[in-house]
Each structure stands twice: as C-alpha cells, then as structure tokens.
Write a protein that holds these residues in place. Structure first.
Motif, mmCIF file in Angstrom:
data_model
loop_
_atom_site.group_PDB
_atom_site.id
_atom_site.type_symbol
_atom_site.label_atom_id
_atom_site.label_comp_id
_atom_site.label_asym_id
_atom_site.label_seq_id
_atom_site.Cartn_x
_atom_site.Cartn_y
_atom_site.Cartn_z
ATOM 1 N N TYR A 9 0.844 -1.206 0.000
ATOM 2 C CA TYR A 9 0.000 0.000 0.000
ATOM 3 C C TYR A 9 0.872 1.246 0.000
ATOM 4 N N LYS A 10 1.713 1.363 -1.031
ATOM 5 C CA LYS A 10 2.663 2.482 -1.134
ATOM 6 C C LYS A 10 1.942 3.821 -1.237
ATOM 7 N N ASN A 11 0.958 3.875 -2.148
ATOM 8 C CA ASN A 11 0.262 5.145 -2.359
ATOM 9 C C ASN A 11 -1.007 5.169 -1.524
ATOM 10 N N LYS A 12 -1.402 6.341 -1.125
ATOM 11 C CA LYS A 12 -2.575 6.484 -0.268
ATOM 12 C C LYS A 12 -3.820 5.833 -0.886
ATOM 13 N N GLY A 13 -3.968 5.996 -2.186
ATOM 14 C CA GLY A 13 -5.154 5.461 -2.879
ATOM 15 C C GLY A 13 -5.205 3.942 -2.870
ATOM 16 N N ASP A 14 -4.036 3.280 -2.781
ATOM 17 C CA ASP A 14 -3.994 1.811 -2.864
ATOM 18 C C ASP A 14 -4.902 1.174 -1.830
ATOM 19 N N ILE A 15 -4.802 1.670 -0.608
ATOM 20 C CA ILE A 15 -5.566 1.042 0.465
ATOM 21 C C ILE A 15 -7.053 1.380 0.326
ATOM 22 N N GLU A 16 -7.348 2.557 -0.165
ATOM 23 C CA GLU A 16 -8.749 2.941 -0.389
ATOM 24 C C GLU A 16 -9.406 1.981 -1.386
ATOM 25 N N GLU A 17 -8.661 1.672 -2.457
ATOM 26 C CA GLU A 17 -9.243 0.893 -3.548
ATOM 27 C C GLU A 17 -9.224 -0.610 -3.297
ATOM 28 N N ASN A 18 -8.193 -1.068 -2.604
ATOM 29 C CA ASN A 18 -7.955 -2.512 -2.588
ATOM 30 C C ASN A 18 -8.190 -3.202 -1.256
ATOM 31 N N TYR A 19 -8.648 -2.481 -0.287
ATOM 32 C CA TYR A 19 -8.706 -3.055 1.045
ATOM 33 C C TYR A 19 -10.112 -2.940 1.602
#
Ligand code: NAD
Length: 456
Positions: free
Chosen positions: A271-281
């Motif tokens: 989850y390097k970028n902030k958006g990663d966790i928003e989209e994938n978690y």
C-alpha cells in the motif's frame, strides 16, 4: 411464499425424479454459469456497497472459484454419478455388487457473510450437481449481496428446484423446522451447535464448515521475505475476515525481529500510495465487529498499524508483538486484520500448547526442514493447510476442504463436495439360477465347516 409450502414443493419436485437425470443437472449448471456471467456487474456493485470489496478481490476470491467449481462439476458429474461395480466374494456367488450414487433430496444451505457469494453459491451448485433441490439462506449481514443473490437465482430458477430465502435468525429457525435431507452450514461455532441440534431432531445429516484459530509456524530456516509476503497477502485479504486466515504466528525467537520487520516492509510495499488502500482493502462488516476488533488492538502491544476509522469501518493491517497465549487476542478467533506474533524457543512446548487448544480449521508451516515439517504435519490435528503458503489450499478442488473437531464436520470442493451431497446406495444383485444352500436350516456340522472354510 410460506417456507413450509416451499419445502413441500421442492419435495414434490425431487420426487418427480427429474433431478436424477444427469443431463438435466448439467443443463442447470450451465445455466448457472451463464447467469453468473450475465450478472457479474450487479455482483460487483452489491459487494462493494456492503463492505468495499474491490472487483479484483471479488473476482479472485469469489467468482473465479465459482467458475472453476462449476466447470469441474459440468465436466465430472456424469462420471461421478455412474454406478460403480465392486467385487462380490464367493459367499454371494453368483451375485454382482455395485454402488449407486443417489441424491439425498431437499437440501438446505446456510451461508456466512465473509465471502458471501462463494460460501453460499458453491455448496448450492455442488448440491444441484449431485441431483438435489436447494433452498439457500445467505447471511443477512451483507444485505445487498444477499438481495442480489436472491434476485438472480429466484428470477432464473423455479422455486421448487433452487430458491433463495433471505433473512436472519427468525427465517433460519423456521427453515430448520422442516425435515431436510441434508443441511450444509458455514458459520461460527456457537451457531453451528444450534444447527446440529436442530438437524438431530430429524436425524438430518450435516456438513458444518466452522472456524477457529489457525496457527502459523515460522521456523528459523524459513525464507523470511517470501514467508512475510505470503502471510501478509493471506492475512489481510478480505481485511482478515477469512475463516482460514493465519490467525496468529508462532515464530522462532532467533528470527523474530527480522520477521516482524519483513511483515512491516511487505505491508508498506503493498500500500505504497494512499489510494492503494482505499481501492484494494476491505471495510469491517459492521460496527459490532469493528468495536470488538478495536478492543483487541487496545489490549495488545502494537508493532505496526492500528490505523482505525469507525465512521468508515476501516482498520488497517495491524501487527501485535510480545503476545502470549494468555492475552485477550488469543482467546477467540480474530476474524479481522490483526496479526498477533508469538515467539518460541522450544518447538516441543509450543506443539504441546497448540494441541491443548481446539483443533483449528487450518495450520501453516513455513520451513525448509522436511523433518520438522513432517513432524508438525503428523503431530498436529487440523482441517487442512499448507507448507510454505497460507490459504491457497482452498483453491485446489482436488483437496477436500473442511474442519475437524470444533472447526467442522465433513468437507466439500470438487469430488468431496459431490460426495457430501450424495448417498452411496449399496446393492447386491443376484440371479435365480443358483443357490448355495449352506446358510439354510437344518444347520449341520458339515455346513458350519464349509462356512468356516469360506471365511477363515
Ligand atoms: P454466523 O454463525 O453468525 O452466521 C452464519 C449463518 O447462520 C448466517 O446465515 C446467519 O443468518 C445464521 N444464524 C446466525 N445466528 C443464528 C441462529 N441463532 N440460528 C440459526 N441461524 C443463525 O457466522 P458468520 O458471522 O456469518 O461467519 C463467521 C464465522 O464463520 C467465523 O467463525 C468463521 O471462521 C466461520 N467461517 C467458516 C468457513 C469455513 O469454510 N469453514 C468459512 C467462512 C466463515
């Protein structure tokens, strides 16, 4: 429709013998596959609204498994439904013997919420493949996925063959009053006991897919980075709301610090970028579970994570360190994104402690040492598991999936699933032209001697 009427209609349809026709079953399975394909969009939307599950994870952990299973059922149902000849033995000469795989009748499938599509529809199509009729009761917690399943099944299949009943305790209790021919339940241990008791009243056979605390051993010789990579993926998938997720880690103390750091690095890399966790978690399913998990984090020593947002029901991947078997987090199945790490110096002692606890649904062993791996595989009792991986054993339909002891009764997936919805009717088939006569009266010494000679 009244539940009692639905049950009676399914009973009548089963007794019409239509489902015993294998071509009919294959047709229905193909129809199911088409319906799944046509409605993928609706399925993605509903599960995202329920708990933020992305298309990627929904396909990977729900739909792909359904496609794989339905393809396997379509391919194999004819072979699995065939009568199987077995040898007879001299005592019954000149008879032949065979086994007829027979559908059980009207079956009830009760699903859990955490993988709402897979855990409801996969046993349902397996039961249809075995020639049964199905009443499916998905979990009411993810209400939109429950609704969408009811819609796509009830609009496309006749209710006397395959029907979804939505609801919670009230509806399930009413369903359980009927004399089903098989009940397949996925859920928690306490509710599993309720289902087992209700089934016992009618002597209905059950498959119970329950839960428990799945231990994960990380031994000193394990490849630390690869171990961390595989554990982080399998633990935080579905935000830890997975029955076979590694519940807790038992790591050799000599590599504990390195391993903890590798876990942290792996999470950060995912989850390097902030958006990663928003989209994938995923989100936690409801506030009750959010509060339960928050308390476990409060009472533990956080090594990493503890990023909480109640309004969004968000709990980031969290690692607890210096955990002991007496801690709160070790008392019940976690079922959320919290990974407690316990270290050990003596493997024998830790095996003993794990053995004293209820038999888990899964166990994972990370090591390169075959002797130690085999020792753990032999000495510990658990439903199923993996060596140098976690969770992925579920994706192989050649591996029966199920628990033991308090983690469940029976298994499914592939042929094991077909078996769990099938009665194997044994037949001895004899012509009229010969009768040995030695079993008939008058009983004589000579006849007894022949019988002794035959059997000893
Ligand atoms: P749950 O036991 O609360 O609910 C499961 C189902 O039972 C739901 O459909 C629910 O409506 C119904 N139910 C709830 N209370 C009932 C009652 N009093 N009487 C009759 N029916 C009732 O479980 P859950 O919260 O949906 O799922 C979480 C649990 O399921 C965890 O323990 C997890 O480990 C386990 N699980 C096991 C597997 C597996 O394959 N072995 C898979 C997923 C989840």
């Amino acid at each position: 429709m009244e539940i009692r009427d639905l049950f009676n209609q399914q009973s009548d349809f089963f007794n019409s013998n239509k489902t015993k026709n294998v071509s009919f079953r294959i047709e229905q399975l193909k129809k199911f596959k088409d319906i799944l394909k046509e409605n993928e969009g609706l399925l993605y939307e509903a599960i995202y609204e329920d708990f933020g599950k992305s298309e990627f994870e929904t396909y990977l952990t729900e739909l792909s498994l359904l496609y794989h299973e339905v393809n396997g059922l379509i391919k194999n149902v004819k072979k699995w439904s065939k009568r199987k000849k077995v040898s007879t033995g001299i005592a019954n000469f000149p008879a032949k013997s065979y086994i007829i795989p027979e559908p059980m009748g009207v079956t009830l499938i009760i699903g859990a919420w955490n993988y709402p599509y897979q855990l409801s529809l996969l046993p349902a199509i397996t039961s249809l493949a075995a020639g049964n009729t199905v009443i499916l009761k998905p979990s009411e917690l993810p209400s939109r996925t429950s609704k969408v399943m009811a819609r796509i099944i009830n609009d496309n299949f006749p209710s006397n063959y395959f029907h979804v009943i939505e609801g919670g305790v009230k509806e399930t209790t009413e369903l359980l009053e009927n004399r089903f021919d098989k009940i397949f339940f996925t859920g928690s241990i306490p509710v599993g006991k309720i289902i087992y008791q209700a089934a016992a009243k009618h002597l209905t056979p059950v498959t119970l897919e329950l839960g428990g605390k799945s231990p994960t051993f990380v031994l000193a010789d394990a490849d630390i980075e690869m171990t961390a990579k595989r554990i982080v993926w399998s633990k935080f998938l579905n935000a830890g709301q997975t029955c076979i997720a590694p519940d807790y880690i038992l790591v050799d103390q000599s590599i504990e610090a390195l391993f903890l750091k590798a876990l942290k690095d792996e999470i950060e890399a995912n989850y390097k970028n902030k958006g990663d966790i928003e989209e994938n978690y995923l989100r936690i399913i409801d506030n009750k579970n959010f509060d339960r998990l928050s308390k476990l984090i409060e009472t533990g020593q956080v090594y990493f994570g503890a990023d909480l947002n109640r309004a969004k029901r968000f709990i980031g991947p969290t690692i607890l360190q210096n955990v002991s078997f007496k801690d709160e987090v070790m008392k019940e199945e976690i079922f959320g994104p919290i990974l407690p790490v316990l270290s050990f110096t003596n493997l024998e002692e830790v095996i003993k402690t794990v053995k004293e606890r209820p038999k888990p649904l899964s166990c994972y062993i990370y090591s390169k040492n075959r002797k130690t791996i085999d020792k753990l595989l032999t000495e510990l009792s658990f439903g199923g598991g993996a060596v140098n991986d976690s969770v992925m054993h579920l994706s192989n339909t050649n591996l029966p999936f199920g628990g033991i002891g308090s983690s469940g009764i029976g298994s499914y997936h592939g042929k094991a699933g077909f078996d769990s919805f099938t009665h194997y009717k044994s037949i001895l088939d004899k012509p009229f032209w010969f009768e040995g006569n030695i079993k008939y009266a008058p009983y004589t010494k000579k006849k007894k001697a022949i019988i002794k000679w035959l059997f000893e």
